[in-house]
Design a protein around this motif. Structure first.
Motif, PDB file in Angstrom:
ATOM      1  N   ALA A  47       3.692 -28.528  83.122  1.00  0.00           N
ATOM      2  CA  ALA A  47       2.315 -28.178  82.778  1.00  0.00           C
ATOM      3  C   ALA A  47       1.486 -29.445  82.580  1.00  0.00           C
ATOM      4  N   GLY A  48       0.186 -29.317  82.838  1.00  0.00           N
ATOM      5  CA  GLY A  48      -0.702 -30.458  82.655  1.00  0.00           C
ATOM      6  C   GLY A  48      -1.132 -31.090  83.958  1.00  0.00           C
ATOM      7  N   ARG A  49      -0.576 -30.639  85.070  1.00  0.00           N
ATOM      8  CA  ARG A  49      -1.000 -31.132  86.376  1.00  0.00           C
ATOM      9  C   ARG A  49      -0.968 -29.984  87.372  1.00  0.00           C
ATOM     10  N   ARG A  50      -1.684 -30.158  88.471  1.00  0.00           N
ATOM     11  CA  ARG A  50      -1.702 -29.129  89.501  1.00  0.00           C
ATOM     12  C   ARG A  50      -0.326 -29.028  90.152  1.00  0.00           C
ATOM     13  N   LEU A  51       0.100 -27.800  90.393  1.00  0.00           N
ATOM     14  CA  LEU A  51       1.416 -27.568  90.967  1.00  0.00           C
ATOM     15  C   LEU A  51       1.316 -26.689  92.208  1.00  0.00           C
ATOM     16  N   ASN A  52       2.233 -26.899  93.119  1.00  0.00           N
ATOM     17  CA  ASN A  52       2.496 -25.947  94.191  1.00  0.00           C
ATOM     18  C   ASN A  52       3.761 -25.187  93.791  1.00  0.00           C
ATOM     19  N   VAL A  53       3.641 -23.865  93.681  1.00  0.00           N
ATOM     20  CA  VAL A  53       4.760 -23.036  93.217  1.00  0.00           C
ATOM     21  C   VAL A  53       5.048 -21.968  94.262  1.00  0.00           C
ATOM     22  N   LEU A  54       6.332 -21.745  94.522  1.00  0.00           N
ATOM     23  CA  LEU A  54       6.770 -20.690  95.428  1.00  0.00           C
ATOM     24  C   LEU A  54       7.638 -19.710  94.662  1.00  0.00           C
ATOM     25  N   GLU A  55       7.327 -18.421  94.806  1.00  0.00           N
ATOM     26  CA  GLU A  55       8.212 -17.381  94.282  1.00  0.00           C
ATOM     27  C   GLU A  55       8.792 -16.613  95.459  1.00  0.00           C
ATOM     28  N   ALA A  56      10.099 -16.527  95.521  1.00  0.00           N
ATOM     29  CA  ALA A  56      10.793 -15.845  96.614  1.00  0.00           C
ATOM     30  C   ALA A  56      11.489 -14.597  96.074  1.00  0.00           C
ATOM     31  N   GLY A  57      11.351 -13.482  96.803  1.00  0.00           N
ATOM     32  CA  GLY A  57      11.966 -12.242  96.352  1.00  0.00           C
ATOM     33  C   GLY A  57      11.272 -11.704  95.117  1.00  0.00           C
ATOM     34  N   ALA A  58       9.945 -11.543  95.197  1.00  0.00           N
ATOM     35  CA  ALA A  58       9.148 -11.206  94.015  1.00  0.00           C
ATOM     36  C   ALA A  58       9.270  -9.749  93.594  1.00  0.00           C
ATOM     37  N   GLY A  59       9.747  -8.876  94.470  1.00  0.00           N
ATOM     38  CA  GLY A  59       9.903  -7.469  94.102  1.00  0.00           C
ATOM     39  C   GLY A  59       8.579  -6.820  93.752  1.00  0.00           C
ATOM     40  N   THR A  60       8.528  -6.145  92.594  1.00  0.00           N
ATOM     41  CA  THR A  60       7.298  -5.470  92.172  1.00  0.00           C
ATOM     42  C   THR A  60       6.399  -6.380  91.349  1.00  0.00           C
ATOM     43  N   GLY A  61       6.811  -7.628  91.120  1.00  0.00           N
ATOM     44  CA  GLY A  61       5.925  -8.590  90.473  1.00  0.00           C
ATOM     45  C   GLY A  61       6.171  -8.824  88.999  1.00  0.00           C
ATOM     46  N   SER A  62       7.335  -8.466  88.476  1.00  0.00           N
ATOM     47  CA  SER A  62       7.587  -8.667  87.044  1.00  0.00           C
ATOM     48  C   SER A  62       7.590 -10.153  86.679  1.00  0.00           C
ATOM     49  N   VAL A  63       8.154 -10.998  87.536  1.00  0.00           N
ATOM     50  CA  VAL A  63       8.133 -12.447  87.294  1.00  0.00           C
ATOM     51  C   VAL A  63       6.787 -13.022  87.741  1.00  0.00           C
ATOM     52  N   THR A  64       6.197 -12.457  88.777  1.00  0.00           N
ATOM     53  CA  THR A  64       4.901 -12.929  89.286  1.00  0.00           C
ATOM     54  C   THR A  64       3.849 -12.914  88.194  1.00  0.00           C
ATOM     55  N   ARG A  65       3.809 -11.858  87.403  1.00  0.00           N
ATOM     56  CA  ARG A  65       2.815 -11.766  86.328  1.00  0.00           C
ATOM     57  C   ARG A  65       2.991 -12.905  85.340  1.00  0.00           C
ATOM     58  N   SER A  66       4.227 -13.216  85.019  1.00  0.00           N
ATOM     59  CA  SER A  66       4.484 -14.335  84.111  1.00  0.00           C
ATOM     60  C   SER A  66       4.046 -15.655  84.731  1.00  0.00           C
ATOM     61  N   LEU A  67       4.314 -15.831  86.017  1.00  0.00           N
ATOM     62  CA  LEU A  67       3.919 -17.054  86.711  1.00  0.00           C
ATOM     63  C   LEU A  67       2.404 -17.230  86.727  1.00  0.00           C
ATOM     64  N   ILE A  68       1.679 -16.166  87.017  1.00  0.00           N
ATOM     65  CA  ILE A  68       0.222 -16.253  87.096  1.00  0.00           C
ATOM     66  C   ILE A  68      -0.364 -16.746  85.783  1.00  0.00           C
ATOM     67  N   HIS A  69       0.167 -16.242  84.681  1.00  0.00           N
ATOM     68  CA  HIS A  69      -0.347 -16.649  83.369  1.00  0.00           C
ATOM     69  C   HIS A  69      -0.048 -18.119  83.067  1.00  0.00           C
ATOM     70  N   GLN A  70       1.013 -18.658  83.663  1.00  0.00           N
ATOM     71  CA  GLN A  70       1.429 -20.013  83.334  1.00  0.00           C
ATOM     72  C   GLN A  70       0.939 -21.077  84.319  1.00  0.00           C
ATOM     73  N   LEU A  71       0.313 -20.668  85.408  1.00  0.00           N
ATOM     74  CA  LEU A  71      -0.127 -21.643  86.408  1.00  0.00           C
ATOM     75  C   LEU A  71      -1.180 -22.587  85.830  1.00  0.00           C
ATOM     76  N   PRO A  72      -0.979 -23.895  85.916  1.00  0.00           N
ATOM     77  CA  PRO A  72      -2.040 -24.816  85.513  1.00  0.00           C
ATOM     78  C   PRO A  72      -3.266 -24.662  86.415  1.00  0.00           C
ATOM     79  N   ALA A  73      -4.421 -25.010  85.895  1.00  0.00           N
ATOM     80  CA  ALA A  73      -5.665 -24.897  86.660  1.00  0.00           C
ATOM     81  C   ALA A  73      -5.562 -25.674  87.959  1.00  0.00           C
ATOM     82  N   GLY A  74      -6.052 -25.052  89.033  1.00  0.00           N
ATOM     83  CA  GLY A  74      -6.046 -25.713  90.332  1.00  0.00           C
ATOM     84  C   GLY A  74      -4.736 -25.639  91.083  1.00  0.00           C
ATOM     85  N   SER A  75      -3.756 -24.943  90.532  1.00  0.00           N
ATOM     86  CA  SER A  75      -2.452 -24.830  91.179  1.00  0.00           C
ATOM     87  C   SER A  75      -2.480 -23.785  92.284  1.00  0.00           C
TER      88      SER A  75
END
Length: 246
Positions: free
Chosen positions: A56-84
């Motif tokens: 955290a604290g810098r822009r990141l490129n993040v890949l989620e593979a096998g996201a299913g219905t998005g249970s982990v995706t929702r957590s990722l969206i909340h944690q993405l640093p600005a501009g990621s």
């Protein structure tokens, strides 16, 4: 709590319940590619997304593979640093439709078109033109043949930036359970053991940590693997560490 808060809370619960049923139905349709009977729980999602929080604290490129219905995706969206940037890859078309709806309607992504993108593809074939600081994998390795595991893990390393981190999970005791179920399952257990041996080789070379999430059904081990930082000939350890921090 006012009526608007209650309505919002009820909507979230309804979406979560719908996602759980959808996951269950897809698992019944094709357990091989879905890999479980329920989406990842909150504790597992929290453990899987640790590589994002740790950077955290810098822009990141993040890949989620096998996201299913998005249970982990929702957590990722909340944690993405600005501009990621978040790329989400999913091979199941029904899940992909649901993920695209999630991306279109999530409040945290409002006014940020293109920050999160959903790709209907196998991760081995994914080519976004980007390398990633973190890869979060929800793929059911226990259900894959060894050569498939090798192809996926090799692609993950190709997609990671030097110093980037991969997080993936494995349910505890699944191979032993398959062996006990029936004689017909022993071939599956042998295949799973061979797949685990492929993963173990990657763990020996790249693992930086492992944790067990007991508050998941079933409990799961979460592994973190890191792509080594590439050093120029003659570069010192100090300069390599400084490059990894940038």
């Amino acid at each position: 709590m006012d009526d608007s808060t209650t309505t919002s809370h009820d909507r979230v619960l309804a979406q979560s319940a719908a996602g759980g049923w959808m996951f269950f139905l897809e698992a019944a349709r094709d357990i091989r590619t879905t890999g479980a009977l329920a989406p990842s729980g909150r504790a597992l999602a929290h453990a899987l997304t640790e590589p994002v929080r740790s950077q955290a604290g810098r822009r990141l490129n993040v890949l989620e593979a096998g996201a299913g219905t998005g249970s982990v995706t929702r957590s990722l969206i909340h944690q993405l640093p600005a501009g990621s940037r978040l790329d989400i890859v999913e091979a199941n078309s029904r899940f992909t439709d649901r993920l695209r709806h999630l991306v279109r309607t999530h409040p945290s992504l409002a006014g940020q078109p293109g920050q999160a993108r959903v790709h209907h593809a196998y991760v081995e074939e994914l080519d976004t033109g980007h390398r990633y600081d973190a890869i979060i994998s929800g793929l059911p390795f226990a259900n894959f043949a060894p050569h498939q595991v090798e192809a996926i893990m090799g692609r993950y390393l190709e997609l990671l930036r030097p110093g980037g981190v991969l997080a993936y999970f494995a349910y505890r005791g699944s191979r032993q359970a398959r062996t006990l179920l029936s004689l017909a399952s022993r071939a599956q257990a042998r295949r799973q053991q061979a797949a685990e041996e492929v993963l173990a080789d990657y763990q020996r070379h790249y693992a930086t940590g492992r944790s067990t999430v007991w508050a998941n059904l079933p409990p799961a081990d979460v592994w973190q693997l890191q792509r080594p930082v590439e050093r120029a000939p003659g570069a010192s350890r100090e300069s390599a560490a400084a490059a990894a921090d940038r």
